[in-house]
Design a protein around this motif. Structure first.
Motif, mmCIF file in Angstrom:
data_model
loop_
_atom_site.group_PDB
_atom_site.id
_atom_site.type_symbol
_atom_site.label_atom_id
_atom_site.label_comp_id
_atom_site.label_asym_id
_atom_site.label_seq_id
_atom_site.Cartn_x
_atom_site.Cartn_y
_atom_site.Cartn_z
ATOM 1 N N LEU A 3 -1.738 5.397 6.494
ATOM 2 C CA LEU A 3 -1.824 3.942 6.606
ATOM 3 C C LEU A 3 -1.363 3.270 5.306
ATOM 4 N N ALA A 4 -1.728 3.850 4.176
ATOM 5 C CA ALA A 4 -1.305 3.296 2.888
ATOM 6 C C ALA A 4 0.215 3.412 2.737
ATOM 7 N N ASP A 5 0.766 4.521 3.175
ATOM 8 C CA ASP A 5 2.222 4.681 3.115
ATOM 9 C C ASP A 5 2.930 3.658 3.987
ATOM 10 N N ARG A 6 2.381 3.402 5.134
ATOM 11 C CA ARG A 6 2.979 2.406 6.027
ATOM 12 C C ARG A 6 2.879 1.004 5.428
ATOM 13 N N ALA A 7 1.755 0.719 4.784
ATOM 14 C CA ALA A 7 1.580 -0.597 4.159
ATOM 15 C C ALA A 7 2.579 -0.789 3.025
ATOM 16 N N VAL A 8 2.755 0.239 2.210
ATOM 17 C CA VAL A 8 3.733 0.158 1.122
ATOM 18 C C VAL A 8 5.137 0.004 1.694
ATOM 19 N N GLY A 9 5.446 0.732 2.726
ATOM 20 C CA GLY A 9 6.752 0.607 3.369
ATOM 21 C C GLY A 9 6.989 -0.777 3.933
ATOM 22 N N LEU A 10 5.969 -1.354 4.530
ATOM 23 C CA LEU A 10 6.085 -2.709 5.069
ATOM 24 C C LEU A 10 6.331 -3.719 3.952
ATOM 25 N N ILE A 11 5.586 -3.590 2.865
ATOM 26 C CA ILE A 11 5.765 -4.511 1.735
ATOM 27 C C ILE A 11 7.165 -4.378 1.159
ATOM 28 N N LEU A 12 7.629 -3.162 0.980
ATOM 29 C CA LEU A 12 8.978 -2.953 0.449
ATOM 30 C C LEU A 12 10.039 -3.506 1.390
ATOM 31 N N THR A 13 9.842 -3.344 2.674
ATOM 32 C CA THR A 13 10.798 -3.878 3.636
ATOM 33 C C THR A 13 10.827 -5.401 3.609
ATOM 34 N N LEU A 14 9.654 -6.010 3.556
ATOM 35 C CA LEU A 14 9.604 -7.471 3.531
ATOM 36 C C LEU A 14 10.199 -8.040 2.245
ATOM 37 N N THR A 15 9.946 -7.399 1.111
ATOM 38 C CA THR A 15 10.496 -7.914 -0.140
ATOM 39 C C THR A 15 11.985 -7.657 -0.244
ATOM 40 N N SER A 16 12.475 -6.622 0.404
ATOM 41 C CA SER A 16 13.912 -6.372 0.344
ATOM 42 C C SER A 16 14.693 -7.355 1.206
ATOM 43 N N LEU A 17 14.016 -8.045 2.100
ATOM 44 C CA LEU A 17 14.680 -9.029 2.947
ATOM 45 C C LEU A 17 14.806 -10.387 2.274
ATOM 46 N N SER A 18 14.212 -10.570 1.108
ATOM 47 C CA SER A 18 14.224 -11.889 0.472
ATOM 48 C C SER A 18 15.620 -12.423 0.186
ATOM 49 N N PRO A 19 16.622 -11.604 -0.175
ATOM 50 C CA PRO A 19 17.950 -12.187 -0.362
ATOM 51 C C PRO A 19 18.601 -12.660 0.940
#
Length: 68
Positions: A3-19
């Protein structure tokens, strides 16, 4: 742990979409300006090289004094 890995992956995915969102989107207020993407690593590399140079010089001077 999965679950922690999925949460980190979600955060990284959302922040990579900022541009990809509009420049006036509220997400952009949470990030530094793009210039810092270059400036921070450059300053860190210069500081590291300076530190290593001083350290190597110090070690060389210390070893020279021991031999004499």
């Amino acid at each position: 742990m999965e679950l922690a890995d999925r949460a980190v992956g979600l955060i990284l995915t959302l922040t990579s979409l900022s541009p990809l969102v509009d420049s006036d989107h509220f997400v952009h207020k949470y990030f530094l300006p793009q210039e810092y993407a270059i400036l921070i690593p450059v300053y860190a590399a210069v500081a590291l090289i300076c530190f290593l140079s001083v350290f190597i010089g110090y070690v060389m001077l210390k070893s020279k004094k021991k031999k004499a």
